[in-house]
Design a protein around this motif. Structure first.
Motif, short mmCIF file in Angstrom:
data_model
loop_
_atom_site.label_atom_id
_atom_site.label_comp_id
_atom_site.label_asym_id
_atom_site.label_seq_id
_atom_site.Cartn_x
_atom_site.Cartn_y
_atom_site.Cartn_z
N MET B 9 35.86 48.89 23.91
CA MET B 9 35.60 47.93 24.45
C MET B 9 36.42 48.07 26.40
SD MET B 9 35.46 44.94 25.02
CE MET B 9 34.37 44.26 23.47
N SER B 10 37.41 49.63 25.82
CA SER B 10 37.79 49.49 27.17
C SER B 10 37.64 50.39 27.87
CB SER B 10 40.14 50.22 26.96
OG SER B 10 40.05 49.81 26.38
N LEU B 11 36.44 51.40 28.21
CA LEU B 11 35.09 51.55 28.69
C LEU B 11 34.10 50.80 29.60
CD1 LEU B 11 34.73 54.96 29.60
CD2 LEU B 11 33.29 54.76 27.58
N GLU B 17 34.10 46.92 36.00
CA GLU B 17 35.20 46.55 36.85
C GLU B 17 35.14 47.11 37.62
OE1 GLU B 17 38.18 44.39 37.56
OE2 GLU B 17 37.85 43.33 35.70
N LEU B 18 34.33 48.47 37.59
CA LEU B 18 34.13 48.96 38.51
C LEU B 18 32.57 48.52 39.25
CD1 LEU B 18 34.17 53.08 37.45
CD2 LEU B 18 35.85 51.95 38.87
N LEU B 19 31.63 48.19 38.74
CA LEU B 19 30.37 47.83 39.22
C LEU B 19 30.66 46.13 39.91
CD1 LEU B 19 28.27 48.06 35.68
CD2 LEU B 19 27.32 48.85 38.08
N CYS B 20 31.52 45.91 39.36
CA CYS B 20 31.72 44.11 40.18
C CYS B 20 32.32 44.36 41.95
CB CYS B 20 32.36 43.64 39.97
SG CYS B 20 32.08 42.56 38.38
N MET B 21 33.23 45.95 41.74
CA MET B 21 33.60 46.23 42.71
C MET B 21 32.96 47.05 43.96
SD MET B 21 37.37 48.30 41.90
CE MET B 21 38.13 47.39 41.10
N ALA B 22 32.00 47.44 43.31
CA ALA B 22 30.67 48.13 44.05
C ALA B 22 29.54 47.10 44.63
CB ALA B 22 29.73 49.17 43.40
N LEU B 23 29.66 45.81 43.87
CA LEU B 23 29.02 44.97 43.70
C LEU B 23 29.55 43.99 44.65
CD1 LEU B 23 26.22 42.87 43.80
CD2 LEU B 23 28.11 41.33 42.06
N PHE B 24 30.55 43.78 45.69
CA PHE B 24 31.61 43.46 46.37
C PHE B 24 31.72 43.93 47.11
CE2 PHE B 24 34.64 40.85 48.81
CZ PHE B 24 35.85 41.95 48.85
N GLY B 64 39.61 36.27 29.12
CA GLY B 64 39.76 37.26 28.05
C GLY B 64 38.16 37.94 28.29
N PHE B 65 37.43 37.59 29.15
CA PHE B 65 35.89 37.92 29.03
C PHE B 65 35.87 39.92 28.02
CE2 PHE B 65 31.43 38.35 29.71
CZ PHE B 65 30.77 39.23 30.47
N ALA B 66 34.57 39.68 27.56
CA ALA B 66 34.67 40.67 26.98
C ALA B 66 33.07 40.74 27.62
CB ALA B 66 34.40 41.34 25.53
N PRO B 67 32.88 42.42 28.38
CA PRO B 67 30.83 42.37 28.87
C PRO B 67 30.56 43.28 27.54
CG PRO B 67 33.24 44.03 29.97
CD PRO B 67 34.11 43.11 28.78
N THR B 68 29.25 42.70 27.70
CA THR B 68 28.56 43.47 26.68
C THR B 68 27.43 44.61 27.04
OG1 THR B 68 26.79 41.54 27.13
CG2 THR B 68 28.35 40.84 25.34
N SER B 69 26.62 44.75 26.18
CA SER B 69 25.74 45.33 26.98
C SER B 69 24.95 45.25 28.11
CB SER B 69 24.95 45.97 25.85
OG SER B 69 25.26 46.72 24.72
N PHE B 70 24.19 44.16 27.53
CA PHE B 70 23.52 42.87 28.92
C PHE B 70 24.04 43.17 29.76
CE2 PHE B 70 19.58 40.50 30.13
CZ PHE B 70 21.06 39.78 30.29
N SER B 71 25.45 42.26 29.67
CA SER B 71 26.42 42.25 30.96
C SER B 71 26.34 42.93 31.56
CB SER B 71 27.29 41.31 30.76
OG SER B 71 27.74 42.48 30.73
N LEU B 72 26.46 44.67 31.53
CA LEU B 72 26.42 45.57 31.88
C LEU B 72 25.40 45.35 32.69
CD1 LEU B 72 28.64 47.76 29.56
CD2 LEU B 72 29.44 46.74 32.23
#
Lengths: 128, 103
Positions: B9-11, B17-24, B64-72
């Motif tokens: 879950m941490s990974l 977070e890294l993907l959102c930063m890249a998108l931003f 408390g959003f937990a990223p899922t496989s689909f969201s990633l």
């Protein structure tokens, strides 16, 4: 090669840190990011020549939004709680967003306030 | 098992977070070139995309959003689209996005 237990415990500590600190930082981070989101609108309208200039504009608008939002929260915290039953922290994110979206639009407002204060000070000072 | 689940879950959160930063960053790089001469709907959708990236950064901590496989996967795809189409933004805003040009 690291033992699986040490790697797992490191990730476990990270997860605990996120779980403990995340909720504490969450509301404030939400407000800061809302201000930054709003500040992207004036960035889209401004003719910036470089990424550094764009980043500086974003920072200025975000910090202005955060300061003004803090003032608004401080002034209307009680009313928000009494009239709408919401805490100031919950209401701050949309406020920070809209204040950030106004961008440089606050400058004329502050200039007008400054002129009004100077005029009042001049009248008070000229009275015997 | 609990430690492994926490680690995965941490990974996932770190990847999110890294993907959102890249998108931003990709949106920021485009908005620096954009000004009032660009069509309003183009400015607005990039503004929304940047806001979504920032919201994504804060969502795991505020809600408390937990990223899922689909969201990633979806986030990765959007970031890749931004990077690949970035070649059309290297010098200036694409002409078709400017005011006064046909849709």
């Amino acid at each position: 090669m690291a033992e699986p237990t040490s790697t797992a415990s490191a990730f476990g500590l990270t997860a605990v840190a996120v779980a403990l600190l995340g909720p504490l930082a969450g509301p404030y981070a939400l407000i800061a990011f809302a201000a930054l989101s709003g500040a992207m609108w004036p960035l889209s309208a401004a003719a910036t020549t470089s990424k550094a200039a764009g980043a500086w504009l974003l920072l200025r608008c975000t910090l202005t939004a955060l300061v003004l939002t803090a003032f608004i929260a401080g002034g209307f915290e009680r009313q928000l709680q009494e009239w709408f039953g919401i805490t100031a922290l919950e209401a701050l994110a949309p406020v920070a967003f809209f204040v950030g979206a106004l961008g440089n639009g606050w400058r004329p407002v502050f200039d007008a306030l400054g002129v009004a204060i100077a005029a009042i000070a001049g009248r008070v000072g000229s009275k015997p | 098992m609990t430690a492994e689940m926490s680690a995965s879950m941490s990974l996932a959160v770190v990847a999110h977070e890294l993907l959102c930063m890249a998108l931003f960053y990709t949106v920021f790089a485009r908005l620096v070139k954009v000004n009032c001469d660009v069509k309003l709907d183009v400015r607005f959708v990039f503004f929304l995309l940047g806001g979504a990236a920032l919201f994504g950064m804060v969502a795991p901590f505020a809600y408390g959003f937990a990223p899922t496989s689909f969201s990633l996967v979806l986030l990765t795809a959007v970031v890749l689209v931004q990077f690949v189409t970035g070649r059309h933004w290297m010098r200036h805003v694409p002409e078709c996005f400017m005011n006064g040009t046909a849709k």
